[in-house]
Design a protein around this motif. Structure first.
Motif, PDB file in Angstrom:
ATOM      1  N   LEU A  95      95.340 -93.029 -13.988  1.00  8.36           N
ATOM      2  CA  LEU A  95      95.230 -93.411 -15.397  1.00  8.36           C
ATOM      3  C   LEU A  95      94.631 -94.814 -15.527  1.00  8.36           C
ATOM      4  O   LEU A  95      93.790 -95.056 -16.404  1.00  8.36           O
ATOM      5  N   GLY A  96      95.064 -95.747 -14.678  1.00 10.91           N
ATOM      6  CA  GLY A  96      94.468 -97.080 -14.689  1.00 10.91           C
ATOM      7  C   GLY A  96      92.976 -97.027 -14.416  1.00 10.91           C
ATOM      8  O   GLY A  96      92.177 -97.718 -15.062  1.00 10.91           O
ATOM      9  N   HIS A  97      92.595 -96.190 -13.459  1.00 11.47           N
ATOM     10  CA  HIS A  97      91.176 -96.020 -13.139  1.00 11.47           C
ATOM     11  C   HIS A  97      90.416 -95.416 -14.316  1.00 11.47           C
ATOM     12  O   HIS A  97      89.296 -95.859 -14.651  1.00 11.47           O
ATOM     13  N   GLU A  98      91.014 -94.405 -14.981  1.00  5.83           N
ATOM     14  CA  GLU A  98      90.357 -93.757 -16.118  1.00  5.83           C
ATOM     15  C   GLU A  98      90.186 -94.725 -17.288  1.00  5.83           C
ATOM     16  O   GLU A  98      89.118 -94.773 -17.910  1.00  5.83           O
ATOM     17  N   ILE A  99      91.233 -95.487 -17.598  1.00  6.44           N
ATOM     18  CA  ILE A  99      91.128 -96.466 -18.687  1.00  6.44           C
ATOM     19  C   ILE A  99      90.105 -97.532 -18.321  1.00  6.44           C
ATOM     20  O   ILE A  99      89.335 -98.001 -19.173  1.00  6.44           O
ATOM     21  N   GLY A 100      90.076 -97.917 -17.049  1.00  7.38           N
ATOM     22  CA  GLY A 100      89.073 -98.880 -16.591  1.00  7.38           C
ATOM     23  C   GLY A 100      87.657 -98.357 -16.806  1.00  7.38           C
ATOM     24  O   GLY A 100      86.773 -99.092 -17.270  1.00  7.38           O
ATOM     25  N   LYS A 101      87.421 -97.088 -16.474  1.00  9.33           N
ATOM     26  CA  LYS A 101      86.089 -96.497 -16.690  1.00  9.33           C
ATOM     27  C   LYS A 101      85.729 -96.498 -18.164  1.00  9.33           C
ATOM     28  O   LYS A 101      84.589 -96.802 -18.541  1.00  9.33           O
ATOM     29  N   LEU A 102      86.699 -96.156 -19.026  1.00  4.87           N
ATOM     30  CA  LEU A 102      86.442 -96.136 -20.462  1.00  4.87           C
ATOM     31  C   LEU A 102      86.207 -97.546 -21.003  1.00  4.87           C
ATOM     32  O   LEU A 102      85.564 -97.709 -22.052  1.00  4.87           O
ATOM     33  N   ASN A 103      86.730 -98.543 -20.298  1.00  2.17           N
ATOM     34  CA  ASN A 103      86.494 -99.943 -20.682  1.00  2.17           C
ATOM     35  C   ASN A 103      85.273-100.535 -19.983  1.00  2.17           C
ATOM     36  O   ASN A 103      85.083-101.753 -19.993  1.00  2.17           O
ATOM     37  N   LYS A 104      84.483 -99.670 -19.339  1.00  3.09           N
ATOM     38  CA  LYS A 104      83.242-100.083 -18.669  1.00  3.09           C
ATOM     39  C   LYS A 104      83.491-100.951 -17.439  1.00  3.09           C
ATOM     40  O   LYS A 104      82.657-101.777 -17.062  1.00  3.09           O
ATOM     41  N   LEU A 105      84.638-100.781 -16.788  1.00  2.00           N
ATOM     42  CA  LEU A 105      84.915-101.500 -15.555  1.00  2.00           C
ATOM     43  C   LEU A 105      84.448-100.654 -14.368  1.00  2.00           C
ATOM     44  O   LEU A 105      84.587 -99.435 -14.375  1.00  2.00           O
ATOM     45  N   LYS A 106      83.914-101.305 -13.364  1.00  2.00           N
ATOM     46  CA  LYS A 106      83.392-100.590 -12.206  1.00  2.00           C
ATOM     47  C   LYS A 106      84.435-100.495 -11.100  1.00  2.00           C
ATOM     48  O   LYS A 106      85.292-101.360 -10.964  1.00  2.00           O
ATOM     49  N   GLY A 107      84.316 -99.438 -10.287  1.00  4.44           N
ATOM     50  CA  GLY A 107      85.151 -99.294  -9.109  1.00  4.44           C
ATOM     51  C   GLY A 107      86.557 -98.805  -9.420  1.00  4.44           C
ATOM     52  O   GLY A 107      86.909 -98.504 -10.566  1.00  4.44           O
ATOM     53  N   ILE A 163      95.733-102.538 -17.935  1.00  7.97           N
ATOM     54  CA  ILE A 163      94.271-102.485 -17.851  1.00  7.97           C
ATOM     55  C   ILE A 163      93.633-103.041 -19.110  1.00  7.97           C
ATOM     56  O   ILE A 163      92.558-103.659 -19.049  1.00  7.97           O
ATOM     57  N   GLU A 164      94.268-102.855 -20.259  1.00  7.32           N
ATOM     58  CA  GLU A 164      93.740-103.477 -21.472  1.00  7.32           C
ATOM     59  C   GLU A 164      93.813-104.999 -21.354  1.00  7.32           C
ATOM     60  O   GLU A 164      92.873-105.710 -21.733  1.00  7.32           O
ATOM     61  N   LEU A 165      94.923-105.500 -20.825  1.00  6.22           N
ATOM     62  CA  LEU A 165      95.061-106.945 -20.622  1.00  6.22           C
ATOM     63  C   LEU A 165      94.067-107.437 -19.578  1.00  6.22           C
ATOM     64  O   LEU A 165      93.399-108.480 -19.773  1.00  6.22           O
ATOM     65  N   TYR A 166      93.942-106.716 -18.486  1.00  8.14           N
ATOM     66  CA  TYR A 166      93.009-107.077 -17.419  1.00  8.14           C
ATOM     67  C   TYR A 166      91.571-107.096 -17.938  1.00  8.14           C
ATOM     68  O   TYR A 166      90.790-108.000 -17.611  1.00  8.14           O
ATOM     69  N   THR A 167      91.213-106.110 -18.768  1.00  5.92           N
ATOM     70  CA  THR A 167      89.866-106.043 -19.332  1.00  5.92           C
ATOM     71  C   THR A 167      89.603-107.234 -20.253  1.00  5.92           C
ATOM     72  O   THR A 167      88.544-107.871 -20.183  1.00  5.92           O
ATOM     73  N   TRP A 168      90.589-107.539 -21.110  1.00  3.24           N
ATOM     74  CA  TRP A 168      90.424-108.658 -22.039  1.00  3.24           C
ATOM     75  C   TRP A 168      90.285-109.977 -21.288  1.00  3.24           C
ATOM     76  O   TRP A 168      89.420-110.794 -21.608  1.00  3.24           O
ATOM     77  N   LEU A 169      91.118-110.183 -20.286  1.00  2.00           N
ATOM     78  CA  LEU A 169      91.036-111.419 -19.501  1.00  2.00           C
ATOM     79  C   LEU A 169      89.711-111.498 -18.743  1.00  2.00           C
ATOM     80  O   LEU A 169      89.114-112.576 -18.622  1.00  2.00           O
ATOM     81  N   GLY A 170      89.258-110.340 -18.256  1.00  2.00           N
ATOM     82  CA  GLY A 170      87.999-110.324 -17.518  1.00  2.00           C
ATOM     83  C   GLY A 170      86.791-110.632 -18.385  1.00  2.00           C
ATOM     84  O   GLY A 170      85.739-111.040 -17.869  1.00  2.00           O
TER      85      GLY A 170
END
Length: 342
Positions: A95-107, A163-170
């Motif tokens: 799920l973390g990986h899927e949300i990451g993909k939807l947030n345009k995060l790689k890997g 992952i939402e927090l990680y994306t925002w911080l990134g």
């Protein structure tokens, strides 16, 4: 007038369905459980072989000429343990990986962040009472209740939140450690995600600490008691499972895929019920859940969504329309496997 009201009602449902189906968390949850279905089935088959084939008490291994099969039982048992009893960890990662993909995060690194963020919410010790009444605290271990389906809802919540927090911080330039262009991309990306990773994990651990400090309970215990357990109890009863099916059929009536609408609610609970049943059976305990995904497939959607196998048979028996009969011929074999949407 009645037609206008109905069309308005259909319009409202269509808008609601569009919002739900396009909601990234719903998409992520559906993709996660679709991805992990082979893992769940592998654990279920391992339990089947462990009991029916390799068990010297109730399986084929009790037959003298087949007694050699018992030596293979540890293989099935270890597969069962590391599939069913670690289901929450796999769900959090995917799920973390899927949300990451939807947030345009790689890997796949977002999946790793999600798992760590979930794990730091839980205690790293077990209180154990010996036969003579002595209480022992075993440290640097993780209790099974935090890896098996009991931790599922907190795990999904933390996967999304972290992952939402990680994306925002990134996305904050001031938090990025920028390396020269000569540095390899993998190393540069690692340094760029360093501070967001530290902040995300630290905030998750702090959040878990505050919850325990204020309530005296861990977050997983609270979520399981207040959310997951009541939902499991509801869906294991006839009113709950009928309500879920009724909601699905309301959407089908107006041309919306009802099963997809209830899937994010249905699958975490019913797949977790399989895992709980398998774990209980493996431990020699009473199987707790009647309603599982196979129950839903066999009794609630026999012939596919809407249970249309009976409709196909009635067309063969009484219908004279060539177009109906042609569709019925194409649909019958897939219908035996609960496929009828096309």
């Amino acid at each position: 007038m009645e037609s206008e009201k109905f069309n308005k009602f259909v319009g409202i449902l269509n808008k609601f369905a569009a919002v739900v189906n396009n909601q990234k968390y719903i998409i992520g949850i559906k993709n996660t459980f679709a991805t992990l279905l082979p893992v769940i089935m592998a654990g279920a088959f391992a339990t089947l072989f462990s009991s029916v084939v390799f068990s010297p008490e109730i399986g084929l291994a009790q037959v003298e000429s087949l007694s050699f099969l018992a030596q293979f039982k540890p293989i099935a048992d270890v597969i069962n343990y590391f599939t069913m009893n670690f289901l929450t960890i796999y769900v959090v990662f995917v799920l973390g990986h899927e949300i990451g993909k939807l947030n345009k995060l790689k890997g796949v690194f977002p999946g790793v962040v999600a798992v760590i963020s979930y794990l730091v919410m839980n205690p790293s010790f077990i209180n154990f009472v010996t036969e003579d009444g002595t209480s022992l605290e075993i440290r640097n271990v993780l209790s099974r209740q935090y890896t098996n389906p009991e931790g599922l809802f907190l795990g999904m919540f933390m996967a999304v939140l972290s992952i939402e927090l990680y994306t925002w911080l990134g996305n904050q330039d001031r938090l990025k450690i920028k390396m020269p262009d000569s540095v390899p991309e993998a190393v540069s990306n690692s340094f760029s995600s360093l501070i967001p990773t530290i902040f995300t994990i630290t905030l998750s651990a702090t959040f878990g600490f505050i919850i325990h400090f204020v309530t005296g309970m861990y977050a997983s215990q609270i979520i399981y008691s207040l959310v997951q357990k009541p939902l499991e109890g509801l869906i294991q009863g006839l009113p709950g499972i009928l309500l879920l099916m009724f909601v699905a059929q309301v959407f089908w009536v107006v041309g919306i895929h009802g099963m997809q609408m209830v899937k994010p609610i249905r699958e975490p609970l019913l797949l977790a019920a399989i895992a709980a049943n398998t774990a209980a059976f493996q431990a020699g305990e009473a199987v707790p859940n009647i309603v599982t995904m196979p129950y839903w497939d066999i009794y609630m959607t026999f012939g596919g969504s809407g249970a249309t196998l009976g409709l196909l048979i009635s067309i063969f028996l009484v219908s004279k329309r060539a177009d109906y009969r042609k569709i019925a011929k194409m649909s019958f074999i897939p219908g035996l496997f609960n496929i009828n949407e096309p």
